[in-house]
Design an enzyme around this catalytic site. Structure first.
Site, PDB file in Angstrom:
ATOM      1  N   ASP A   1       0.815  -1.224   0.000  1.00  0.00           N
ATOM      2  CA  ASP A   1       0.000   0.000   0.000  1.00  0.00           C
ATOM      3  C   ASP A   1       0.848   1.273   0.000  1.00  0.00           C
ATOM      4  O   ASP A   1       0.427   2.308   0.517  1.00  0.00           O
ATOM      5  CB  ASP A   1      -0.966   0.033   1.205  1.00  0.00           C
ATOM      6  CG  ASP A   1      -1.776  -1.240   1.309  1.00  0.00           C
ATOM      7  OD1 ASP A   1      -2.247  -1.698   0.258  1.00  0.00           O
ATOM      8  OD2 ASP A   1      -1.907  -1.786   2.408  1.00  0.00           O
TER       9      ASP A   1
ATOM     10  N   ALA B   1      -7.393  -1.030  -0.287  1.00  0.00           N
ATOM     11  CA  ALA B   1      -8.041  -0.859  -1.594  1.00  0.00           C
ATOM     12  C   ALA B   1      -8.757  -2.139  -2.023  1.00  0.00           C
ATOM     13  O   ALA B   1      -9.674  -2.111  -2.830  1.00  0.00           O
ATOM     14  CB  ALA B   1      -7.009  -0.453  -2.640  1.00  0.00           C
TER      15      ALA B   1
ATOM     16  N   ASN C   1      -4.936  -9.975  -4.438  1.00  0.00           N
ATOM     17  CA  ASN C   1      -4.782  -9.439  -3.080  1.00  0.00           C
ATOM     18  C   ASN C   1      -4.295  -7.990  -3.161  1.00  0.00           C
ATOM     19  O   ASN C   1      -4.469  -7.208  -2.228  1.00  0.00           O
ATOM     20  CB  ASN C   1      -3.822 -10.302  -2.231  1.00  0.00           C
ATOM     21  CG  ASN C   1      -2.522 -10.640  -2.934  1.00  0.00           C
ATOM     22  OD1 ASN C   1      -2.359 -10.425  -4.125  1.00  0.00           O
ATOM     23  ND2 ASN C   1      -1.582 -11.191  -2.183  1.00  0.00           N
TER      24      ASN C   1
ATOM     25  N   ARG D   1       3.451 -28.479  -7.184  1.00  0.00           N
ATOM     26  CA  ARG D   1       3.387 -29.033  -8.547  1.00  0.00           C
ATOM     27  C   ARG D   1       2.037 -29.651  -8.870  1.00  0.00           C
ATOM     28  O   ARG D   1       1.933 -30.643  -9.570  1.00  0.00           O
ATOM     29  CB  ARG D   1       4.536 -30.039  -8.774  1.00  0.00           C
ATOM     30  CG  ARG D   1       5.885 -29.346  -8.669  1.00  0.00           C
ATOM     31  CD  ARG D   1       6.992 -30.286  -8.423  1.00  0.00           C
ATOM     32  NE  ARG D   1       6.892 -30.918  -7.133  1.00  0.00           N
ATOM     33  CZ  ARG D   1       7.772 -31.793  -6.658  1.00  0.00           C
ATOM     34  NH1 ARG D   1       8.785 -32.163  -7.394  1.00  0.00           N
ATOM     35  NH2 ARG D   1       7.621 -32.310  -5.462  1.00  0.00           N
TER      36      ARG D   1
ATOM     37  N   GLN E   1       2.301  -5.744  -3.314  1.00  0.00           N
ATOM     38  CA  GLN E   1       2.587  -5.834  -1.873  1.00  0.00           C
ATOM     39  C   GLN E   1       3.921  -5.123  -1.567  1.00  0.00           C
ATOM     40  O   GLN E   1       4.312  -4.250  -2.316  1.00  0.00           O
ATOM     41  CB  GLN E   1       2.609  -7.292  -1.396  1.00  0.00           C
ATOM     42  CG  GLN E   1       1.243  -7.961  -1.368  1.00  0.00           C
ATOM     43  CD  GLN E   1       0.860  -8.588  -2.698  1.00  0.00           C
ATOM     44  OE1 GLN E   1       1.655  -9.244  -3.335  1.00  0.00           O
ATOM     45  NE2 GLN E   1      -0.369  -8.393  -3.114  1.00  0.00           N
TER      46      GLN E   1
ATOM     47  N   GLY F   1      -4.176  -4.076  -4.540  1.00  0.00           N
ATOM     48  CA  GLY F   1      -5.125  -3.063  -5.008  1.00  0.00           C
ATOM     49  C   GLY F   1      -4.318  -1.838  -5.364  1.00  0.00           C
ATOM     50  O   GLY F   1      -3.895  -1.105  -4.483  1.00  0.00           O
ATOM     51  N   HIS F   2      -4.046  -1.661  -6.646  1.00  0.00           N
ATOM     52  CA  HIS F   2      -3.224  -0.527  -7.078  1.00  0.00           C
ATOM     53  C   HIS F   2      -4.136   0.619  -7.510  1.00  0.00           C
ATOM     54  O   HIS F   2      -4.900   0.499  -8.458  1.00  0.00           O
ATOM     55  CB  HIS F   2      -2.286  -0.961  -8.206  1.00  0.00           C
ATOM     56  CG  HIS F   2      -1.216  -1.902  -7.727  1.00  0.00           C
ATOM     57  ND1 HIS F   2      -0.295  -2.502  -8.535  1.00  0.00           N
ATOM     58  CD2 HIS F   2      -0.928  -2.333  -6.469  1.00  0.00           C
ATOM     59  CE1 HIS F   2       0.513  -3.266  -7.809  1.00  0.00           C
ATOM     60  NE2 HIS F   2       0.138  -3.179  -6.554  1.00  0.00           N
ATOM     61  N   THR F   3      -4.028   1.713  -6.758  1.00  0.00           N
ATOM     62  CA  THR F   3      -4.945   2.839  -6.982  1.00  0.00           C
ATOM     63  C   THR F   3      -4.295   3.903  -7.845  1.00  0.00           C
ATOM     64  O   THR F   3      -3.169   4.323  -7.594  1.00  0.00           O
ATOM     65  CB  THR F   3      -5.362   3.444  -5.622  1.00  0.00           C
ATOM     66  OG1 THR F   3      -5.861   2.379  -4.808  1.00  0.00           O
ATOM     67  CG2 THR F   3      -6.433   4.497  -5.774  1.00  0.00           C
TER      68      THR F   3
ATOM     69  N   LYS G   1       2.199   2.188  -5.237  1.00  0.00           N
ATOM     70  CA  LYS G   1       2.879   1.741  -6.475  1.00  0.00           C
ATOM     71  C   LYS G   1       2.064   2.067  -7.727  1.00  0.00           C
ATOM     72  O   LYS G   1       2.603   2.476  -8.733  1.00  0.00           O
ATOM     73  CB  LYS G   1       3.147   0.227  -6.417  1.00  0.00           C
ATOM     74  CG  LYS G   1       4.161  -0.146  -5.354  1.00  0.00           C
ATOM     75  CD  LYS G   1       4.290  -1.645  -5.217  1.00  0.00           C
ATOM     76  CE  LYS G   1       3.094  -2.311  -4.569  1.00  0.00           C
ATOM     77  NZ  LYS G   1       2.881  -2.001  -3.150  1.00  0.00           N
TER      78      LYS G   1
HETATM   79  P1  IMP Z   1      -2.735 -12.736   1.367  1.00  0.00           P
HETATM   80  O1  IMP Z   1      -1.586 -12.523   0.450  1.00  0.00           O
HETATM   81  O2  IMP Z   1      -4.026 -12.211   0.802  1.00  0.00           O
HETATM   82  O3  IMP Z   1      -2.874 -14.136   1.856  1.00  0.00           O
HETATM   83  O4  IMP Z   1      -2.473 -11.859   2.687  1.00  0.00           O
HETATM   84  C1  IMP Z   1      -1.341 -12.090   3.518  1.00  0.00           C
HETATM   85  C2  IMP Z   1      -0.965 -10.828   4.250  1.00  0.00           C
HETATM   86  O5  IMP Z   1      -0.502  -9.860   3.312  1.00  0.00           O
HETATM   87  C3  IMP Z   1      -2.119 -10.147   4.987  1.00  0.00           C
HETATM   88  O6  IMP Z   1      -1.618  -9.509   6.141  1.00  0.00           O
HETATM   89  C4  IMP Z   1      -2.610  -9.114   4.000  1.00  0.00           C
HETATM   90  O7  IMP Z   1      -3.264  -8.032   4.629  1.00  0.00           O
HETATM   91  C5  IMP Z   1      -1.300  -8.693   3.378  1.00  0.00           C
HETATM   92  N1  IMP Z   1      -1.465  -8.213   2.000  1.00  0.00           N
HETATM   93  C6  IMP Z   1      -1.672  -8.950   0.900  1.00  0.00           C
HETATM   94  N2  IMP Z   1      -1.762  -8.170  -0.185  1.00  0.00           N
HETATM   95  C7  IMP Z   1      -1.579  -6.919   0.245  1.00  0.00           C
HETATM   96  C8  IMP Z   1      -1.515  -5.649  -0.423  1.00  0.00           C
HETATM   97  O8  IMP Z   1      -1.620  -5.530  -1.645  1.00  0.00           O
HETATM   98  N3  IMP Z   1      -1.295  -4.577   0.372  1.00  0.00           N
HETATM   99  C9  IMP Z   1      -1.120  -4.687   1.706  1.00  0.00           C
HETATM  100  N4  IMP Z   1      -1.159  -5.828   2.371  1.00  0.00           N
HETATM  101  C10 IMP Z   1      -1.382  -6.946   1.638  1.00  0.00           C
END
Ligand code: IMP
Length: 423
Positions: free
Chosen positions: A13, A299, A38, A143, A224, A40-42, A16
């Site tokens: 967050d 996001a 996972n 695999r 991330q 969320g690029h804003t 990026k």
């Molecule tokens: P997961 O990758 O969705 O399983 O989440 C694992 C951990 O990474 C959790 O603490 C999420 O909140 C965090 N996380 C995953 N994707 C993001 C992201 O894009 N931004 C911030 N935290 C993330």
């Protein structure tokens, strides 16, 4: 032509999406190399806010090609929604977006497994976004996974069935109460796969190799942040991919000696969403102000983000692991109005002062040691040039540059494309 990287240096967050969007005009190709929905690029421009989850942030620029690399995991259902959200813009998606055949598919049962695993963990849960990321990468390294390229084979539905059946048995093993209607989820999944198939599936490592030979400029976009890296992050409270620079090599097939600039993004303070250690986390009014002014809500999930002062120990570690050559500081505007700012420059670790990130940064082991700096009161959001920045902010930046030994090239003073100061 070397490939430049753009990476988040904290817990994700960092902003990026905005920076890729700002930099895209300098690149022919933007390639995502890891993670999945996972992320969320804003991006914000012309008064409109866009959130991308899997599609690279170069999609809004006329001349850029966008690649979803082999290191990414794709949920066709979310991907379809992302494509639909782009429908209202004049974007020739089919010719601007290519997908690696080697990228793995997130199945509906991967999402269910994520939910079952998190529920079973109880208090020790990771705080996953529940998008099926962990189970999909587990199938990849185990695999057993399904890849985009499998969709070109006639027997892909059988492969799907076998894997989904296995997942259902595994969900049973967790022995938790997860409600779902697989028939409904599958109908949505198969429908979305038809949409996905409209796009071109490519051998992206070959495509990128040829593009490099032709002198095309490529930017690898990370998702991330470094502290969520599966190896170097705050394990087990991490995501399931390599978010650090090496992930761009494995996630796109770029040879290590072909990496050029490594652009590292960080916020002027720190945030984290989900569980896990966070030494500089604030539970007071200052933390509340950062969250409110910085609009710190996920996001992807909408969850409020935990906020705290800048952790220079962790940031140094990220700069080191990634070989960062240029820094970009985001959300400088959010710190306007604080009388004093704190920067964590060392930890008190089990009674000793240390300046590196130890194996275990749980709160009971680590207490931050702060350096205080003077704050500024000016509103930065309308500033466009480096000379306009207040002296106190310049002192903050100088301090960081000296400590990190890397120049800060961009200071972001608001979410819009235009609120970007180049130094
Ligand atoms: P997961 O990758 O969705 O399983 O989440 C694992 C951990 O990474 C959790 O603490 C999420 O909140 C965090 N996380 C995953 N994707 C993001 C992201 O894009 N931004 C911030 N935290 C993330």
């Amino acid at each position: 032509m070397a490939v430049d990287l753009l990476l988040g240096l904290q817990w994700g967050d960092e902003g990026k999406g905005k920076i890729v969007d700002v930099l895209t005009k300098n690149y022919d190709i933007i390639a995502r190399f890891q993670g999945g929905p996972n992320a969320g690029h804003t991006l914000e421009f012309d008064g409109i806010k866009h959130v991308l989850h899997t599609i690279p942030s170069g999609i809004f620029h006329k001349n850029s090609m966008n690649i979803v690399g082999n290191g990414v995991v794709i949920d066709p259902v979310i991907f379809k929604k992302e494509l639909e959200a782009l429908n209202k813009y004049d974007i020739d998606i089919k010719s601007k977006l290519l997908i690696s055949r080697k990228a793995h598919l997130i199945l509906p049962t991967h999402r269910l497994l994520d939910a079952a695993s998190e529920t079973a963990k109880g208090k020790a849960k990771i705080g996953s976004t529940l998008k099926g990321i962990g189970p999909t990468y587990m199938d990849k390294t185990g695999r057993n996974g399904m890849r985009i390229g499998d969709l070109e084979l006639s027997d892909w539905k059988e492969k799907y069935r076998a894997l989904a059946n296995k997942h259902e048995a595994m969900i049973g093993f967790y022995n938790v109460d997860i409600q779902y209607d697989l028939k409904e989820l599958e109908a949505e999944f198969f429908d979305s796969i038809n949409t996905l198939k409209v796009l071109s599936f490519i051998d992206s490592e070959e495509y990128l190799y040829q593009a490099q030979k032709e002198g095309k400029k490529i930017l690898a976009e990370g998702a991330q942040g470094s502290l969520l890296d599966i190896d170097f992050g705050t394990y087990p409270y991490v995501t399931s991919s390599n978010t650090t620079a090496a992930g761009a090599c494995t996630g796109l097939g770029i040879a290590p000696n072909q990496i050029g600039e490594v652009k590292g993004i960080f916020k002027a303070y720190t945030t984290r969403v989900g569980s896990g250690p966070f030494p500089t986390e604030l539970f007071d009014k200052d933390g509340e102000t950062m969250g409110r002014v910085g609009n710190e809500f996920g996001a992807t999930t909408g969850r409020p983000r935990r906020c705290g002062w800048l952790d220079l120990v962790a940031l140094k570690y990220a700069v080191q692991v990634n070989g960062v050559t240029e820094l970009m500081m985001m959300k400088g505007d959010v710190l306007s109005g604080f009388k004093k700012l704190k920067i964590c420059t060392a930890y008190n670790y089990k009674g000793k002062t240390i300046s590196h990130l130890p194996y275990n940064i749980e709160a009971e082991n680590v207490a931050p040691i702060y350096t205080e700096m003077k704050g500024w009161s000016q509103d930065l959001t309308k500033m466009t040039k480096a000379v306009e920045l207040p002296n106190e902010l310049n002192a903050y930046i100088d301090f960081l540059e000296k400590e990190l030994e890397v120049p800060i090239k961009i200071v972001s003073v608001g979410p819009d494309r235009t609120q970007t100061i180049h130094r």
